[in-house]
Structures are given as C-alpha cells and as structure tokens.
Scaffold this motif. Structure first.
Motif, PDB file in Angstrom:
ATOM      1  N   ARG A  76       0.897  -1.267   0.022  1.00  0.00           N
ATOM      2  CA  ARG A  76      -0.012   0.210   0.102  1.00  0.00           C
ATOM      3  C   ARG A  76       0.764   1.308   0.039  1.00  0.00           C
ATOM      4  NH1 ARG A  76      -3.466  -2.247   3.214  1.00  0.00           N
ATOM      5  NH2 ARG A  76      -2.351  -1.683   5.142  1.00  0.00           N
ATOM      6  N   ALA A  77       1.900   1.260   0.869  1.00  0.00           N
ATOM      7  CA  ALA A  77       2.953   2.372   0.857  1.00  0.00           C
ATOM      8  C   ALA A  77       3.810   2.603  -0.489  1.00  0.00           C
ATOM      9  CB  ALA A  77       3.705   2.247   2.175  1.00  0.00           C
ATOM     10  N   ALA A  78       3.616   1.540  -1.108  1.00  0.00           N
ATOM     11  CA  ALA A  78       4.721   1.860  -2.436  1.00  0.00           C
ATOM     12  C   ALA A  78       3.685   1.979  -3.584  1.00  0.00           C
ATOM     13  CB  ALA A  78       5.302   0.508  -2.651  1.00  0.00           C
ATOM     14  N   GLY A  79       2.404   2.043  -3.351  1.00  0.00           N
ATOM     15  CA  GLY A  79       1.389   2.278  -4.149  1.00  0.00           C
ATOM     16  C   GLY A  79       0.931   1.245  -5.265  1.00  0.00           C
ATOM     17  N   LEU A  80       1.244   0.061  -4.715  1.00  0.00           N
ATOM     18  CA  LEU A  80       0.960  -1.346  -5.298  1.00  0.00           C
ATOM     19  C   LEU A  80      -0.475  -1.452  -5.234  1.00  0.00           C
ATOM     20  CD1 LEU A  80       4.243  -3.060  -4.646  1.00  0.00           C
ATOM     21  CD2 LEU A  80       3.847  -1.589  -6.489  1.00  0.00           C
ATOM     22  N   GLU A  81      -1.147  -2.559  -6.132  1.00  0.00           N
ATOM     23  CA  GLU A  81      -2.301  -3.050  -5.647  1.00  0.00           C
ATOM     24  C   GLU A  81      -2.147  -4.369  -5.251  1.00  0.00           C
ATOM     25  OE1 GLU A  81      -6.228  -4.403  -8.070  1.00  0.00           O
ATOM     26  OE2 GLU A  81      -4.782  -3.059  -9.228  1.00  0.00           O
ATOM     27  N   LEU A  82      -2.948  -4.959  -4.337  1.00  0.00           N
ATOM     28  CA  LEU A  82      -2.755  -6.338  -3.722  1.00  0.00           C
ATOM     29  C   LEU A  82      -3.901  -6.867  -4.415  1.00  0.00           C
ATOM     30  CD1 LEU A  82      -1.674  -8.571  -2.357  1.00  0.00           C
ATOM     31  CD2 LEU A  82      -2.689  -7.628  -0.275  1.00  0.00           C
ATOM     32  N   GLN A  83      -3.508  -7.852  -5.716  1.00  0.00           N
ATOM     33  CA  GLN A  83      -4.550  -8.519  -6.454  1.00  0.00           C
ATOM     34  C   GLN A  83      -5.255  -9.426  -5.627  1.00  0.00           C
ATOM     35  OE1 GLN A  83      -3.257  -9.407 -10.139  1.00  0.00           O
ATOM     36  NE2 GLN A  83      -5.350  -9.789 -11.007  1.00  0.00           N
ATOM     37  N   VAL A  84      -4.520 -10.496  -5.109  1.00  0.00           N
ATOM     38  CA  VAL A  84      -4.852 -11.753  -4.588  1.00  0.00           C
ATOM     39  C   VAL A  84      -3.891 -12.195  -3.446  1.00  0.00           C
ATOM     40  CG1 VAL A  84      -4.190 -13.293  -6.238  1.00  0.00           C
ATOM     41  CG2 VAL A  84      -6.287 -14.011  -4.981  1.00  0.00           C
ATOM     42  N   VAL A  85      -4.499 -12.725  -2.603  1.00  0.00           N
ATOM     43  CA  VAL A  85      -3.646 -13.518  -1.490  1.00  0.00           C
ATOM     44  C   VAL A  85      -4.107 -14.937  -1.566  1.00  0.00           C
ATOM     45  CG1 VAL A  85      -3.252 -13.752   0.918  1.00  0.00           C
ATOM     46  CG2 VAL A  85      -3.526 -11.538   0.109  1.00  0.00           C
ATOM     47  N   ARG A  86      -3.280 -15.859  -1.667  1.00  0.00           N
ATOM     48  CA  ARG A  86      -3.434 -17.312  -1.742  1.00  0.00           C
ATOM     49  C   ARG A  86      -3.226 -17.924  -0.301  1.00  0.00           C
ATOM     50  NH1 ARG A  86      -1.278 -16.539  -7.368  1.00  0.00           N
ATOM     51  NH2 ARG A  86      -3.121 -16.447  -8.636  1.00  0.00           N
ATOM     52  N   LEU A  87      -3.856 -18.505   0.345  1.00  0.00           N
ATOM     53  CA  LEU A  87      -3.244 -19.513   1.279  1.00  0.00           C
ATOM     54  C   LEU A  87      -3.563 -20.822   1.169  1.00  0.00           C
ATOM     55  CD1 LEU A  87      -5.283 -16.797   3.899  1.00  0.00           C
ATOM     56  CD2 LEU A  87      -2.907 -16.703   3.296  1.00  0.00           C
ATOM     57  N   SER A  88      -2.760 -21.428   2.311  1.00  0.00           N
ATOM     58  CA  SER A  88      -2.933 -22.903   2.541  1.00  0.00           C
ATOM     59  C   SER A  88      -4.267 -23.168   3.149  1.00  0.00           C
ATOM     60  CB  SER A  88      -1.805 -23.495   3.330  1.00  0.00           C
ATOM     61  OG  SER A  88      -1.686 -22.966   4.523  1.00  0.00           O
ATOM     62  N   PRO A  89      -4.622 -24.338   3.273  1.00  0.00           N
ATOM     63  CA  PRO A  89      -6.151 -24.502   3.937  1.00  0.00           C
ATOM     64  C   PRO A  89      -5.798 -24.045   5.630  1.00  0.00           C
ATOM     65  CG  PRO A  89      -5.624 -26.375   2.506  1.00  0.00           C
ATOM     66  CD  PRO A  89      -4.489 -25.483   2.471  1.00  0.00           C
ATOM     67  N   ALA A  90      -4.717 -24.311   6.087  1.00  0.00           N
ATOM     68  CA  ALA A  90      -4.538 -24.209   7.545  1.00  0.00           C
ATOM     69  C   ALA A  90      -4.653 -22.821   7.792  1.00  0.00           C
ATOM     70  CB  ALA A  90      -3.350 -24.676   7.943  1.00  0.00           C
ATOM     71  N   LEU A  91      -3.980 -22.075   6.818  1.00  0.00           N
ATOM     72  CA  LEU A  91      -3.826 -20.617   7.119  1.00  0.00           C
ATOM     73  C   LEU A  91      -5.087 -19.800   6.574  1.00  0.00           C
ATOM     74  CD1 LEU A  91      -0.398 -19.246   5.572  1.00  0.00           C
ATOM     75  CD2 LEU A  91      -1.089 -19.526   7.902  1.00  0.00           C
ATOM     76  N   ARG A  92      -5.972 -20.361   5.898  1.00  0.00           N
ATOM     77  CA  ARG A  92      -7.147 -19.879   5.414  1.00  0.00           C
ATOM     78  C   ARG A  92      -8.126 -19.817   6.479  1.00  0.00           C
ATOM     79  NH1 ARG A  92      -8.777 -23.141   0.644  1.00  0.00           N
ATOM     80  NH2 ARG A  92      -6.829 -22.357  -0.066  1.00  0.00           N
ATOM     81  N   LEU A  94      -7.129 -19.810   9.761  1.00  0.00           N
ATOM     82  CA  LEU A  94      -6.661 -18.939  10.549  1.00  0.00           C
ATOM     83  C   LEU A  94      -7.157 -17.353  10.097  1.00  0.00           C
ATOM     84  CD1 LEU A  94      -5.227 -18.254  13.324  1.00  0.00           C
ATOM     85  CD2 LEU A  94      -3.111 -18.246  11.890  1.00  0.00           C
ATOM     86  N   ALA A  95      -7.176 -17.360   9.051  1.00  0.00           N
ATOM     87  CA  ALA A  95      -7.346 -15.802   8.595  1.00  0.00           C
ATOM     88  C   ALA A  95      -8.757 -15.796   8.503  1.00  0.00           C
ATOM     89  CB  ALA A  95      -7.035 -15.764   7.054  1.00  0.00           C
ATOM     90  N   ASP A  96      -9.612 -16.819   8.458  1.00  0.00           N
ATOM     91  CA  ASP A  96     -11.107 -16.467   8.701  1.00  0.00           C
ATOM     92  C   ASP A  96     -11.353 -16.294  10.113  1.00  0.00           C
ATOM     93  OD1 ASP A  96     -13.785 -17.035   7.585  1.00  0.00           O
ATOM     94  OD2 ASP A  96     -14.010 -18.763   8.697  1.00  0.00           O
ATOM     95  N   LEU A  97     -10.726 -17.095  10.943  1.00  0.00           N
ATOM     96  CA  LEU A  97     -11.111 -16.686  12.362  1.00  0.00           C
ATOM     97  C   LEU A  97     -10.795 -15.207  12.796  1.00  0.00           C
ATOM     98  CD1 LEU A  97      -9.912 -19.946  14.154  1.00  0.00           C
ATOM     99  CD2 LEU A  97     -11.974 -19.181  14.091  1.00  0.00           C
ATOM    100  N   ALA A  98      -9.523 -14.648  12.083  1.00  0.00           N
ATOM    101  CA  ALA A  98      -9.112 -13.555  12.312  1.00  0.00           C
ATOM    102  C   ALA A  98     -10.001 -12.447  11.594  1.00  0.00           C
ATOM    103  CB  ALA A  98      -7.795 -13.319  12.178  1.00  0.00           C
ATOM    104  N   GLY A  99     -10.815 -12.773  10.766  1.00  0.00           N
ATOM    105  CA  GLY A  99     -11.542 -11.897  10.002  1.00  0.00           C
ATOM    106  C   GLY A  99     -10.736 -11.114   9.035  1.00  0.00           C
ATOM    107  N   LEU A 100      -9.401 -11.670   8.382  1.00  0.00           N
ATOM    108  CA  LEU A 100      -8.830 -11.016   7.420  1.00  0.00           C
ATOM    109  C   LEU A 100      -9.338 -11.077   5.914  1.00  0.00           C
ATOM    110  CD1 LEU A 100      -5.380 -12.301   8.644  1.00  0.00           C
ATOM    111  CD2 LEU A 100      -6.499 -10.047   9.077  1.00  0.00           C
ATOM    112  N   GLU A 101     -10.301 -12.020   5.765  1.00  0.00           N
ATOM    113  CA  GLU A 101     -10.703 -12.128   4.330  1.00  0.00           C
ATOM    114  C   GLU A 101     -11.731 -10.871   4.083  1.00  0.00           C
ATOM    115  OE1 GLU A 101     -14.116 -13.473   7.221  1.00  0.00           O
ATOM    116  OE2 GLU A 101     -11.958 -13.857   6.881  1.00  0.00           O
TER     117      GLU A 101
END
Length: 111
Positions: A76-92, A94-101
């Motif tokens: 974000r600070a570099a002016g880039l666009e984060l298009q997609v984040v791919r996660l392993s099932p285990a990280l997915r 955890l990300a769901d629990l944390a509300g990161l999606e």
C-alpha cells in the motif's frame, strides 16, 4: 522465479508479480521473511498488481499472517495493488477466524 530467501526450511521466491512462500514459517524466520518481501515490494513500480502466495505454508502460523500483513502495508505504501492472497487450507482457517478475508483479497475464503 527468483529466490529471495531460504532460511530455516522457509523459502521465499518472487516472479514478475508474485511473492511465494513455502515451508514452516515460525517467529524465528518471520523477520527475515518480512524484510526480504518488503525489499522486493518497494522495488516494484507504483501501480503494479501483486499477489501473495502462501499456499505452500505447511502449518497454521500466526507468524505467516503477520508477515503477510506487513507486506500488505508495504505494498500500500509503495502504491501497489494487492490483487490476490492465496493461503494454504490451515492459514485460510486462521485468516477466517481473524476476519482477514474482509480486509484482504483472500482467494477462496471459507464460507
């Protein structure tokens, strides 16, 4: 792919638009991983779309999610666009629990 870091069983590689992590990311590796990814991100031209691929991260790892969030801030600070984040099932899960999606473009977020 260009290898940016290999440390403690963790490998970070990059191509034209993707940072890819494989292995077991613990807090011992997280700082070097965050720094190597940050350095790559700030070298990308503003407006570039980037992808974070953590689908090869072996375990549930809050350290890996911390690295990903640091990279998102750097992008974000570099002016880039984060298009997609791919996660392993285990990280997915955890990300769901944390509300990161809701905050990041997580591919195939759990329903």
């Amino acid at each position: 792919m260009t290898r940016l870091l290999e440390n403690g069983g963790v490998c970070l590689e990059a191509d034209d638009s993707t940072l890819k992590v494989e292995g077991q990311v613990g807090f011992e590796e997280a700082s070097a991983l965050a720094e190597a990814g940050h350095d790559w991100l700030v070298d990308q031209p503003a407006g570039t779309s980037v992808t974070f691929d953590l689908s090869g991260v072996a375990d549930v790892s809050s350290a890996a999610l911390s690295v990903m969030l640091e990279w998102a801030r750097a992008a974000r600070a570099a002016g880039l666009e984060l298009q997609v984040v791919r996660l392993s099932p285990a990280l997915r899960r955890l990300a769901d629990l944390a509300g990161l999606e809701r905050l990041l473009p997580v591919e195939n977020a759990l329903a």
